[in-house]
Design a protein around this motif. Structure first.
Motif, PDB file in Angstrom:
ATOM      1  N   ALA A 120     -13.043   1.164  -5.800  1.00  0.00           N
ATOM      2  CA  ALA A 120     -12.419   2.037  -5.234  1.00  0.00           C
ATOM      3  C   ALA A 120     -12.552   1.718  -3.757  1.00  0.00           C
ATOM      4  O   ALA A 120     -12.325   2.565  -2.678  1.00  0.00           O
ATOM      5  CB  ALA A 120     -12.320   3.526  -5.432  1.00  0.00           C
ATOM      6  N   TYR A 148       0.941  -1.138  -0.120  1.00  0.00           N
ATOM      7  CA  TYR A 148      -0.038  -0.021   0.116  1.00  0.00           C
ATOM      8  C   TYR A 148       0.987   1.305  -0.012  1.00  0.00           C
ATOM      9  O   TYR A 148       2.172   1.244  -0.195  1.00  0.00           O
ATOM     10  CB  TYR A 148      -0.806   0.033   1.124  1.00  0.00           C
ATOM     11  CG  TYR A 148      -0.275  -0.094   2.447  1.00  0.00           C
ATOM     12  CD1 TYR A 148       0.017   1.068   3.322  1.00  0.00           C
ATOM     13  CD2 TYR A 148       0.062  -1.336   3.082  1.00  0.00           C
ATOM     14  CE1 TYR A 148       0.534   0.847   4.609  1.00  0.00           C
ATOM     15  CE2 TYR A 148       0.726  -1.489   4.379  1.00  0.00           C
ATOM     16  CZ  TYR A 148       0.724  -0.192   4.998  1.00  0.00           C
ATOM     17  OH  TYR A 148       1.428  -0.389   6.390  1.00  0.00           O
ATOM     18  N   ASP A 189      -5.314  -0.479  -6.071  1.00  0.00           N
ATOM     19  CA  ASP A 189      -6.606  -1.237  -5.507  1.00  0.00           C
ATOM     20  C   ASP A 189      -6.431  -2.755  -5.780  1.00  0.00           C
ATOM     21  O   ASP A 189      -7.338  -3.365  -5.880  1.00  0.00           O
ATOM     22  CB  ASP A 189      -7.779  -0.813  -6.009  1.00  0.00           C
ATOM     23  CG  ASP A 189      -7.889  -0.616  -7.349  1.00  0.00           C
ATOM     24  OD1 ASP A 189      -7.036  -0.976  -7.918  1.00  0.00           O
ATOM     25  OD2 ASP A 189      -8.689  -0.071  -7.693  1.00  0.00           O
ATOM     26  N   THR A 197      -8.252   3.945  -3.650  1.00  0.00           N
ATOM     27  CA  THR A 197      -7.652   2.723  -2.623  1.00  0.00           C
ATOM     28  C   THR A 197      -6.207   2.659  -2.520  1.00  0.00           C
ATOM     29  O   THR A 197      -5.367   3.189  -3.352  1.00  0.00           O
ATOM     30  CB  THR A 197      -8.188   1.523  -2.871  1.00  0.00           C
ATOM     31  OG1 THR A 197      -7.973   1.205  -4.285  1.00  0.00           O
ATOM     32  CG2 THR A 197      -9.681   1.298  -2.803  1.00  0.00           C
TER      33      THR A 197
END
Length: 488
Positions: A264, A223, A237, A271
């Motif tokens: 999203a 992430y 995402d 995301t």
């Protein structure tokens, strides 16, 4: 003690941009005020930096927590049924406070312990007297660790100048930088051999093994997208799936990058991936803690995972990890409020934030059942929040042992998912007066004992003697990676 690789440079860590739901009341990015514990958490990593506490927030917590309720530094406390039977302090290049102990994996008589500077292999044949047999120096923050047969996998979640164990810190904007998955041969466990590496977008914060017929698949959770990054641009995402052929692991490669959140997720149109995924191959399912969402995923086709249900929780700031109960009817999700750096175990934060949320699963949908959080107040110098744990294999019961950073470790029964009940715990006093990141990172049950990787104090072994867990003493695993959950 063998050292498999040496580096000349120090560990260089970078801030990971958070995409968790904003928690503006208590834990937020420092805006108009200086971060109160900036020196202590600088460069520390599991999303630590971006949710530090301001001076006024620390003062608010300090006022709300009476000193008489705080365990003093240097002291320990706990229930009589849970005893610390061994501790091996960090040594060599892992002994500094910036070299954080991280995750654990197990195989046969060995425990494999991650550290931001590499990993250590412990001989746990005698759990009351474990021995460090190998220390591998291979910096790259997180170093989330798993083992599968003769292979060991290590996540790197910070930009490095290259994929070697001699690399130094790099820049995400440099197209030549590397972060991702490293693969070692541990057929000679005392002399691990580095054999290959796979770059993944946004690095590899955590990873999950999903066994196949002739391969093992690795679900890479990452992430923190950044428009300036070479390989981690928004939207992010997705997860990365690596296929590792068992007869030729040097040919490991990404075979899929499925988008789990085409709508999203919970990020307002942007995301940022998943923090952690736990696979339960027996049921063909996985549970994901994916930033603002908790999900259940069909993994019957390992390279084509499909989200079956998705939930959001207004009390959750940072969905961190997930664990099924043994029959797959309940799931514990954890909220790492503050990214692990904040003192969230106090009356100000309360009992439902920075906690576990237990959901029931009926095969179609997730339904909220209850929260669980340790009831003990911690000092404002003690980072404390829900973190990594595992089931204790008691047939017919759902019992969980869990790390809470400087909140220590907790054992609770959630057989009734609406009424989780703690029945064992262990805690140490604050590590120091400056707010240095410390405490239990990962705490897992394996073959009769509880093993815990303490960020600063080293490798702990606990014995839990209680009639409620006595049947677990007879359960034996040949291998345990808690994010690849076994049936018992």
């Amino acid at each position: 003690m063998a050292v498999a690789a040496l580096v000349s440079g120090g560990l260089a860590l970078t801030s990971i941009g958070t995409s968790a739901a904003d928690d503006g009341e208590l834990l937020r990015e420092s805006q108009s005020e200086e971060c109160a514990n900036a020196d202590a958490i600088a460069g520390a990593g599991d999303n630590f930096e971006e949710n530090c506490l301001t001076e006024s927030e620390v003062a608010e917590i300090e006022e709300s927590v009476g000193a008489a309720s705080i365990l003093p530094a240097g002291e320990t406390a706990g229930t009589s049924n849970l005893s610390l039977v061994s501790n091996l302090p960090k040594t060599g290049p892992f002994a500094t406070t910036s070299a954080l102990n991280s995750d654990l994996a197990f195989q046969g008589k060995y425990a494999f312990a991650g550290n931001y500077n590499g990993f250590t292999v412990y001989d746990i044949r005698n759990p009351r007297s474990p021995q460090a047999v190998t220390q591998v120096l291979c910096p790259g923050s997180q170093n989330d660790i798993t083992v599968y047969g003769d292979l060991l996998f290590l996540s790197t979640d910070s930009p490095r100048t290259d994929n070697s164990c001699q690399s130094s810190g790099g820049s995400v904007a440099n197209p030549a930088h590397w972060e991702g998955m490293k693969i070692f041969d541990i057929s000679d466990v005392r002399n691990p051999r580095y054999i290959s590496a796979v770059r993944t977008d946004c690095g590899s914060h955590t990873h999950t093994l999903v066994p196949g017929e002739d391969s093992v698949y690795i679900y890479v959770s990452s992430y923190g997208p950044n428009a300036a990054a070479a390989y981690c641009k928004p939207p992010h995402d997705k997860i990365s799936i690596i296929d590792v052929p068992l007869d030729a692991p040097e040919d490991a490669a990404i075979v899929a990058t499925p988008v789990l959140f085409p709508d999203a997720g919970n990020q307002g149109g942007n995301t940022a991936g998943c923090h952690d995924i736990t696979a339960y191959p027996h049921l063909g399912l996985a549970a994901g803690a994916c930033m603002g969402d908790g999900v259940v995923i069909d993994i019957s086709d390992p390279v084509d995972p499909v989200v079956l249900d998705q939930v959001r929780d207004p009390n959750f700031a940072f969905w961190h990890s997930a664990t099924f109960n043994n029959d797959g009817t309940s799931i514990i999700f954890t909220d790492e409020l503050g990214g692990g750096s904040g003192p969230t175990c106090n009356p100000t934060v309360g009992p439902v934030r920075g906690a576990n949320a237990i959901y029931t699963w009926d095969g179609d949908s997730l339904e909220f059942a209850s929260y669980y959080k340790i009831p003990r107040e911690q000092a404002n110098t003690e980072n404390c929040v829900a973190h990594n744990g595992s089931l204790i294999p008691v047939p017919g019961k759902d019992i969980f042992v869990q790390a809470w950073y400087q909140g220590g470790i907790s054992v609770f029964d959630f057989t009734d998912p609406y009424n989780p009940t703690e029945f064992a715990w262990f805690d140490r006093g604050t590590f120091d007066a400056t707010g240095t990141i410390a405490g239990a990172w990962s705490t897992y049950y394996y073959n009769g004992y509880i093993y815990s990787n303490e960020i600063q104090r080293g490798f702990d072994v606990f014995n839990l003697r209680d009639p409620r867990v006595a049947p677990a003493k007879g359960v034996r695993y040949d291998e345990l990676n808690t994010q690849t959950q076994p049936e018992f």
